[in-house]
Scaffold this active site. Structure first.
Site, PDB file in Angstrom:
ATOM      1  N   CYS A  34       7.638   0.124  -0.896  1.00 37.18           N
ATOM      2  CA  CYS A  34       6.914   0.435   0.341  1.00 37.18           C
ATOM      3  C   CYS A  34       5.606  -0.338   0.420  1.00 37.18           C
ATOM      4  CB  CYS A  34       6.695   1.933   0.500  1.00 37.18           C
ATOM      5  SG  CYS A  34       5.439   2.637  -0.556  1.00 37.18           S
ATOM      6  N   ASP A  36       2.879  -0.289  -1.678  1.00 32.35           N
ATOM      7  CA  ASP A  36       1.630   0.264  -2.202  1.00 32.35           C
ATOM      8  C   ASP A  36       1.813   0.810  -3.620  1.00 32.35           C
ATOM      9  OD1 ASP A  36      -0.053   0.091   0.227  1.00 32.35           O
ATOM     10  OD2 ASP A  36       1.394   1.509   1.044  1.00 32.35           O
ATOM     11  N   CYS A  59      -2.149  -2.331   1.218  1.00 32.70           N
ATOM     12  CA  CYS A  59      -2.806  -2.772   2.447  1.00 32.70           C
ATOM     13  C   CYS A  59      -4.260  -2.313   2.485  1.00 32.70           C
ATOM     14  CB  CYS A  59      -2.050  -2.218   3.644  1.00 32.70           C
ATOM     15  SG  CYS A  59      -2.021  -0.424   3.679  1.00 32.70           S
ATOM     16  N   CYS A 103      -0.853   6.398   3.026  1.00 34.60           N
ATOM     17  CA  CYS A 103      -1.762   5.845   2.018  1.00 34.60           C
ATOM     18  C   CYS A 103      -2.693   6.932   1.480  1.00 34.60           C
ATOM     19  CB  CYS A 103      -2.606   4.713   2.602  1.00 34.60           C
ATOM     20  SG  CYS A 103      -1.642   3.281   3.077  1.00 34.60           S
TER      21      CYS A 103
END
Lengths: 141, 409
Positions: A34, A36, A59, A103
């Protein structure tokens, strides 16, 4: 998609980046699928998190949530750190775009994962205290 | 170098050129007549549209009556596919062939057709991002209505063997459409010589404004009416024409096709320098074939780096670029184009697309080359994935085969 100024500040100047070689707990969550991965190191003295460092592959939001989460648990007791929710992280960052909310979940999980590791090293079963650390739900859509 | 603004995302959109703007201005100011009006003032606008149609036709090597103006490249793609599918399904042809790495305007239209009883074959691409005419020939069936294959890929810039594919289609009597949005103005195109039956193009990729495109339809191909209403575009697409935008498109395509070989030579030189210098960084790879490639496209993956982070840091330095990372798409999956090459997610997430144009300068290239290594180092220094690479963790082995070796190895 727009990032708040706070997110951009933490992304551009992330706090507490790095490793703690003699950490008392290390947690890693997320996966490259994904996009992360967060790794968090904590140093604990007398039940207080005296130092915390992180490394993140991800990100802008992933970097910013890790950075602010380290700030939010530094100097807190282990129990207080466990109470940090992803909502509090989002609030502290003055909001995140909807597709980036996962996140903040990762940041919460990274802390739990590091604390679990700390408990294990103390010979304490983390499961009843920390609870299960599932995979990020967003990764399974 | 002093901080500067470098636009290196010309595959996303381009600036409107002075020449195009000059051509458009009269139709935004004094010449505002409706092309459908009978008086001279309206007829002036109609004449301007027909002149633009002649210019687009001249650039593509077809007749003006084979050009339809649309609102964008996506509309052209939708129109071509849905139109042929609708017409030919009536004679039992309910099969479509395309590739896995088309633009979403094609892929999502195909998915729509699948929901409506069509069968779609998505041809795979090889590791370099190319397909062959043989692949297409093998996939064609009795009931194939249309083959739609992009001229050049929007992310990795690879150029497909269009004439050969068209020939394979015609041998079996199948209509061939190509999405040439990225190709027009960057490669010499002649639809008659290459045997293209339908072609989509977009204005804003060639220095015209956004919101205008065109569809070339070879005479005799049965397209349906796309927007019902007035008699504009020979009864095929109703709605008062966007006169200034159409005039701009005519001017832009003329300018873009005036001297393609010279443009290719100039831009390729700069682009190659960009690629060669960036690939000096360890654990990197060029995505897409090096030779069969649009002159302005560089697509490079950096192991241990996530694309959106990279874009934000480049933006901080004044550089506009793009990435195939998940975060830039709004979904969690990285680019379907990069995954189609077989790239692992980790490497697809770490891609950077720089697309330069003839407006790019050597100073711009120098600036990008100067900034990238430091940014990559900064991101890698805080990346747990990169830590695993430098510590040579066994699980990183499968990734290492895709990128250049670590320094000192």
């Amino acid at each position: 998609m727009l990032y708040s100024e706070k997110v951009m500040d933490h992304f551009a100047n992330p706090r507490n980046v790095g490793e703690i070689p003699d950490a008392d707990g290390v947690g890693e969550v997320g996966n490259a699928k994904c996009g992360d991965i967060m790794k968090m190191y904590i140093k604990v003295e007398n039940n207080i998190i005296t130092d915390v460092k992180f490394k993140t592959f991800g990100c802008g939001a992933a970097v910013a949530t890790s950075s602010i989460a380290t700030e939010m648990i530094k100097g807190k007791t282990v129990e207080e750190a466990l109470k940090l929710t992803n909502k509090a992280v989002v609030q502290a960052l003055e909001g995140l775009p909807p597709q980036k909310l996962h996140c903040s979940v990762l940041a919460e999980q990274a802390i739990k994962s590091a604390v679990s590791d700390y408990y294990k090293r103390q010979g304490i079963d983390p499961e009843p205290i920390v609870g299960p650390i599932g995979e990020c739900e967003a990764c399974h859509i | 170098m002093e901080k500067r603004f470098v636009y290196a995302d010309n595959a996303a959109t381009t600036s409107v050129s002075e020449r195009v703007l000059e051509a458009m201005l009269p139709y935004m100011k004094e010449q505002f007549g409706n092309p459908s009006s009978i008086y001279m003032f309206g007829q002036n606008a109609l004449r301007a549209i027909e002149t633009a149609r002649e210019k687009v036709a001249a650039a593509l090597g077809c007749s003006p009556s084979e050009i339809y103006f649309t609102g964008c490249g996506s509309e052209s793609d939708n129109w071509a596919l849905k139109s042929i599918a609708e017409r030919l399904s009536k004679v039992g042809k309910k099969h479509v062939i395309t590739t896995v790495f088309e633009h979403h305007a094609i892929l999502h239209t195909c998915q729509y057709l699948e929901k409506n009883g069509f069968e779609v074959t998505y041809l795979p691409v090889d590791e370099k991002g190319l397909i062959t005419a043989e692949q297409v020939a093998r996939a064609i069936r009795e009931d194939t209505a249309i083959v739609s294959i992009m001229y050049a890929n929007n992310e990795i810039g690879t150029i497909m063997p269009i004439a050969e594919i068209a020939e394979a289609c015609h041998k079996k009597g199948v209509i061939f459409h190509t999405d040439a949005v990225q190709a027009v103005g960057n490669v010499p195109i002649n639809v008659k010589e290459q045997g293209i039956d339908m072609l989509s193009l977009s204005g804003h990729k060639i220095h015209a404004q956004k919101g205008v495109g065109a569809l070339y339809v070879r005479k005799g191909i049965p397209i349906t009416n796309f927007i019902h209403g007035g008699a504009q575009e020979r009864n095929r697409r109703a709605g008062t024409e966007n006169v200034p935008a159409i005039v701009g498109l005519g001017e832009a395509i003329t300018a873009a096709c005036e001297n393609i070989p010279a443009k290719i030579e100039k831009v390729t030189k700069m682009r190659n320098r960009l690629i060669d210098e960036i690939l000096k960084i360890e654990c990197t790879r060029l995505n897409g074939d090096r030779e069969q490639r649009l002159c302005g496209n560089a697509n490079i993956s950096f192991l241990g780096v996530e694309g959106e982070s990279l874009l934000l840091r480049l933006d901080h330095e004044g550089i506009c670029a793009s990435s195939g990372s998940a975060c830039t798409s709004g979904s969690l999956d990285p680019s379907h184009v990069l995954l189609a090459l077989g790239l692992p997610h980790e490497i697809a997430h770490g891609s950077l697309r720089l697309t330069i144009s003839e407006e790019t300068t050597d100073d711009d290239i120098d600036y990008i080359i100067e900034k990238i290594p430091g940014i990559i180092k900064r991101i890698r220094d805080m990346s747990p994935l990169w830590e695993n690479v430098t510590k040579k963790q066994p699980q990183m082995q499968k990734l290492m085969r895709w990128v250049s070796p670590l320094k000192g190895e």
